[in-house]
Design a protein around this motif. Sequence first.
Motif, PDB file in Angstrom:
ATOM      1  N   VAL A  70      -0.585  -3.760 -10.719  1.00 59.77           N
ATOM      2  CA  VAL A  70      -0.790  -2.504  -9.991  1.00 59.77           C
ATOM      3  C   VAL A  70      -1.843  -2.683  -8.911  1.00 59.77           C
ATOM      4  CG1 VAL A  70      -1.572  -0.107 -10.201  1.00 59.77           C
ATOM      5  CG2 VAL A  70      -0.110  -1.097 -11.978  1.00 59.77           C
ATOM      6  N   PHE A  71      -2.917  -3.386  -9.274  1.00 63.58           N
ATOM      7  CA  PHE A  71      -4.029  -3.489  -8.322  1.00 63.58           C
ATOM      8  C   PHE A  71      -3.862  -4.660  -7.364  1.00 63.58           C
ATOM      9  CE2 PHE A  71      -5.768  -1.234 -12.038  1.00 63.58           C
ATOM     10  CZ  PHE A  71      -5.880   0.002 -11.418  1.00 63.58           C
ATOM     11  N   LYS A  72      -2.941  -5.574  -7.707  1.00 63.43           N
ATOM     12  CA  LYS A  72      -2.537  -6.573  -6.710  1.00 63.43           C
ATOM     13  C   LYS A  72      -1.839  -5.838  -5.573  1.00 63.43           C
ATOM     14  CE  LYS A  72      -2.941 -11.053  -8.287  1.00 63.43           C
ATOM     15  NZ  LYS A  72      -2.239 -11.607  -9.451  1.00 63.43           N
ATOM     16  N   ALA A  73      -0.913  -4.962  -5.962  1.00 65.00           N
ATOM     17  CA  ALA A  73      -0.138  -4.227  -4.962  1.00 65.00           C
ATOM     18  C   ALA A  73      -1.022  -3.253  -4.178  1.00 65.00           C
ATOM     19  CB  ALA A  73       1.004  -3.480  -5.636  1.00 65.00           C
ATOM     20  N   TYR A 302      -6.013   1.316   3.854  1.00 66.92           N
ATOM     21  CA  TYR A 302      -4.743   2.031   3.746  1.00 66.92           C
ATOM     22  C   TYR A 302      -4.653   3.293   4.606  1.00 66.92           C
ATOM     23  CZ  TYR A 302      -7.820   4.305   0.352  1.00 66.92           C
ATOM     24  OH  TYR A 302      -8.887   4.892  -0.255  1.00 66.92           O
ATOM     25  N   ALA A 303      -5.740   3.647   5.284  1.00 67.83           N
ATOM     26  CA  ALA A 303      -5.746   4.978   5.905  1.00 67.83           C
ATOM     27  C   ALA A 303      -5.673   4.919   7.425  1.00 67.83           C
ATOM     28  CB  ALA A 303      -6.997   5.715   5.481  1.00 67.83           C
ATOM     29  N   ILE A 304      -5.103   5.974   8.034  1.00 72.04           N
ATOM     30  CA  ILE A 304      -5.167   6.072   9.488  1.00 72.04           C
ATOM     31  C   ILE A 304      -6.147   7.143   9.952  1.00 72.04           C
ATOM     32  CG2 ILE A 304      -2.910   5.122  10.083  1.00 72.04           C
ATOM     33  CD1 ILE A 304      -2.071   8.171  10.420  1.00 72.04           C
ATOM     34  N   ASP A 305      -6.418   8.107   9.062  1.00 69.97           N
ATOM     35  CA  ASP A 305      -7.430   9.109   9.392  1.00 69.97           C
ATOM     36  C   ASP A 305      -8.030   9.581   8.083  1.00 69.97           C
ATOM     37  OD1 ASP A 305      -9.025  10.777  10.881  1.00 69.97           O
ATOM     38  OD2 ASP A 305      -7.502  12.335  11.161  1.00 69.97           O
ATOM     39  N   CYS A 306      -9.336   9.690   8.064  1.00 70.98           N
ATOM     40  CA  CYS A 306      -9.978  10.080   6.813  1.00 70.98           C
ATOM     41  C   CYS A 306     -11.213  10.906   7.123  1.00 70.98           C
ATOM     42  CB  CYS A 306     -10.360   8.839   6.008  1.00 70.98           C
ATOM     43  SG  CYS A 306     -11.072   9.243   4.402  1.00 70.98           S
ATOM     44  N   TRP A 307     -11.329  12.029   6.421  1.00 70.59           N
ATOM     45  CA  TRP A 307     -12.480  12.907   6.595  1.00 70.59           C
ATOM     46  C   TRP A 307     -13.184  13.089   5.258  1.00 70.59           C
ATOM     47  CZ3 TRP A 307     -13.898  15.349  11.258  1.00 70.59           C
ATOM     48  CH2 TRP A 307     -13.018  15.118  12.329  1.00 70.59           C
ATOM     49  N   THR A 328      -0.919   7.196   4.822  1.00 70.66           N
ATOM     50  CA  THR A 328       0.364   6.751   5.401  1.00 70.66           C
ATOM     51  C   THR A 328       1.308   6.277   4.291  1.00 70.66           C
ATOM     52  OG1 THR A 328      -0.280   4.437   5.801  1.00 70.66           O
ATOM     53  CG2 THR A 328      -0.835   6.041   7.496  1.00 70.66           C
ATOM     54  N   ASP A 329       2.115   5.226   4.578  1.00 78.86           N
ATOM     55  CA  ASP A 329       3.048   4.744   3.563  1.00 78.86           C
ATOM     56  C   ASP A 329       2.527   3.473   2.911  1.00 78.86           C
ATOM     57  OD1 ASP A 329       3.265   2.977   5.642  1.00 78.86           O
ATOM     58  OD2 ASP A 329       5.375   3.343   6.036  1.00 78.86           O
ATOM     59  N   TYR A 330       1.229   3.202   3.118  1.00 76.02           N
ATOM     60  CA  TYR A 330       0.650   1.944   2.658  1.00 76.02           C
ATOM     61  C   TYR A 330       0.963   1.646   1.192  1.00 76.02           C
ATOM     62  CZ  TYR A 330      -2.638  -1.695   1.475  1.00 76.02           C
ATOM     63  OH  TYR A 330      -3.181  -2.863   1.039  1.00 76.02           O
ATOM     64  N   PRO A 431       7.779   7.830   2.345  1.00 74.40           N
ATOM     65  CA  PRO A 431       7.009   9.020   2.698  1.00 74.40           C
ATOM     66  C   PRO A 431       5.564   8.650   3.027  1.00 74.40           C
ATOM     67  CG  PRO A 431       7.824   9.158   0.425  1.00 74.40           C
ATOM     68  CD  PRO A 431       8.176   7.805   0.936  1.00 74.40           C
ATOM     69  N   HIS A 432       4.915   9.469   3.804  1.00 69.60           N
ATOM     70  CA  HIS A 432       3.483   9.317   3.998  1.00 69.60           C
ATOM     71  C   HIS A 432       2.753  10.150   2.959  1.00 69.60           C
ATOM     72  CE1 HIS A 432       3.081   7.589   8.318  1.00 69.60           C
ATOM     73  NE2 HIS A 432       3.987   6.946   7.592  1.00 69.60           N
ATOM     74  N   VAL A 433       1.511   9.771   2.709  1.00 68.23           N
ATOM     75  CA  VAL A 433       0.746  10.436   1.659  1.00 68.23           C
ATOM     76  C   VAL A 433      -0.532  11.026   2.237  1.00 68.23           C
ATOM     77  CG1 VAL A 433      -0.538  10.087  -0.475  1.00 68.23           C
ATOM     78  CG2 VAL A 433       1.647   8.940  -0.158  1.00 68.23           C
TER      79      VAL A 433
END
Length: 580
Positions: A70-73, A302-307, A328-330, A431-433
């Motif tokens: 799981v954490f490899k992925a 994994y993120a494109i925008d984070c607040w 995103t879909d990371y 999907p994006h998350v």
Amino acid sequence: MSHEEVMKIARKRGFLWSSFEIYSGVAGFVDYGPLGALLKNKIMNKWREYYIIKEGFYEMESPTVMPEEVFKASGHVDHFNDPMTQCKECKEVYRADHIIEEATGMDVEGLENQKLTEIISNRKIRCPRCGGHLTHVWSYNLMFQTLIGAKGKKIGYLRPETAQGIFTPFKRLLRFFRNKLPFGVVQLGKAYRNEISPRQGVIRLREFTQAEAEIFVNPKEKTHPRFHTIKSEKLKLYPAENQEKGKKPITITAGKAAEKGIISSELLTYHLWLAKKFLVDIGIPEDVIRFRQHLPTEMAHYAIDCWDVEIKTNRYGWIEIIGIADRTDYDLKSHSEHSKEDLKVFIEYKKPKIVKKETVKAKMDKIGPKFKKEAAKIIKALEDLDPKIVKKELEEKGQFKLELDKTYTLLEEDLEFEEIEETIKGEKIFPHVIEPSFGIDRIIYSLLLHSYKKEDDRTYFNFPADIAPVEVAVLPLVNKEKLVQLALKIKEDLRNNGFIAEFDTSGTIGRRYARIDEIGVPFAVTVDHQSLKDHKVTLRNRNDTKQIRISIKDLTRALEDLLKRRMKFQDLSRFYEIQD
RNA sequence: GCGGUUGUAGUCUAGUCUGGUUAGGACUCGGGCCUUCCAAGCCCGCGACCCGGGUUCAAAUCCCGGCAACCGCACCA
């Protein structure tokens, strides 16, 4: 507002204790005492009200121990790992990659420890502080490792976030939501990070509680059906650009923030607003809340925008208590690659697309007799070819050489070109998350800090009625048998009606009020001699200590209205006699 | 992880430098008396030298190690 005072009371009255105290304690672990546990549950249930009831998300619960895969992925095995080195002389510990980059300007990100060790010795990199030799490079991973099973062959980790437990059963979840986006899944639970040196008490724990929502959306539809209702709500934002240029945070409406692209989508903007509404609702004042955008350099992989939602504290400055990210879909993409499972969602187009397509097909009556047994694989191979290339080669050379296990020569008479129309109903996408991730422990700290009030010789927690751990105290005015009996009976009645009620006969009435104020009990019922005759008691409001006189039979109803915040104490006092 | 400072009841603290009676006080807490609305008063009671080792006839006190807290540095996908 003072950290020291608040934490002292939190310890004294059973909100927060450091764990394992009789064995000296271990940094980074806390106990929630009796009142802390009540408070925490109330906050978590309030959170459920917001995200499950009002947003329509569903809760799930996954294990806290998860297998290495799981954490490899997820990237935690690789990215959650810091290469470390230590000076043999002065014992200073460094990040190995940082020290190499500083000394040589090389970009060594992602290199193995052995490689880093080699670079250090080849380039003769020494301790920047004392010039001493550095040790070999080792990895420090922030995840707690464990072994699963009796033979201990399988490596497992305690989850560093609850999110992965939602991504792994994504196929099941997608079916549960009947294959349609958007949908949201939440999880409240413990997560673990083996911090090198946790300080700051409850702010940086090794075991902590998260409340996370993973909202799966169509990447092209990052909006919210109720966005229009919050357009004019104001948000205090500290965008990355302002931080870099040394400018101040700005206050802007949600609508403008999304429109100008300060926040990357309407949906993300909506969730910033929702997080703030939640915080204000549980009792954190609006003026200590702000949103700080992650700088490009600090953004997670994994993120494109984070607040981050940040709360102002007197001791630690602005602290992060919630992170709201567009992941995103990371994660799904990565889990899909590692597990070889299809984690895509079929999105149906509003109108089917009609696509014209050229095809090339074998003429069976020619190919069959010509190639006999081998015809089948040639037919199959043709399907995967680009018809344009085949056509071009035929036109130029008069034949097409198909390279398989050997070369087959095909002539124009063997093939048939056709233009067909294909109807495409939709496409499969990851999907994006959108992920709001709440740090419950930090929220509790912020709440305690900002609810704490000091007036003259009185201190109290200004908890909203539906958050306060103990809801009502029943007190005899003086310790006379008859008053005590009546008070006990009222307490029992209230408990039977579902209230968290306490009873106290120790000390004078003033001391009892002081004691319940200190833990933020919003209401007190006091039984006096008059009560025995008129069956009325006084009901005291914590914040202003005002009292009304109310009959015992109306008590349950009134308290219910107050504790569910359907009514304020001031409204209630219109119907009842005010006591001095 | 590194360096500095500090560890005495629930809390605050005296004693530690200069080793020596039963570790003292205040508040809190528990029981009681009193008390008709916001920490009053009186009586009684519970409760502590962070842990381990060493030095010494004797250690809260001196020395070493550990743990924890605080501060600074480092770390914080």
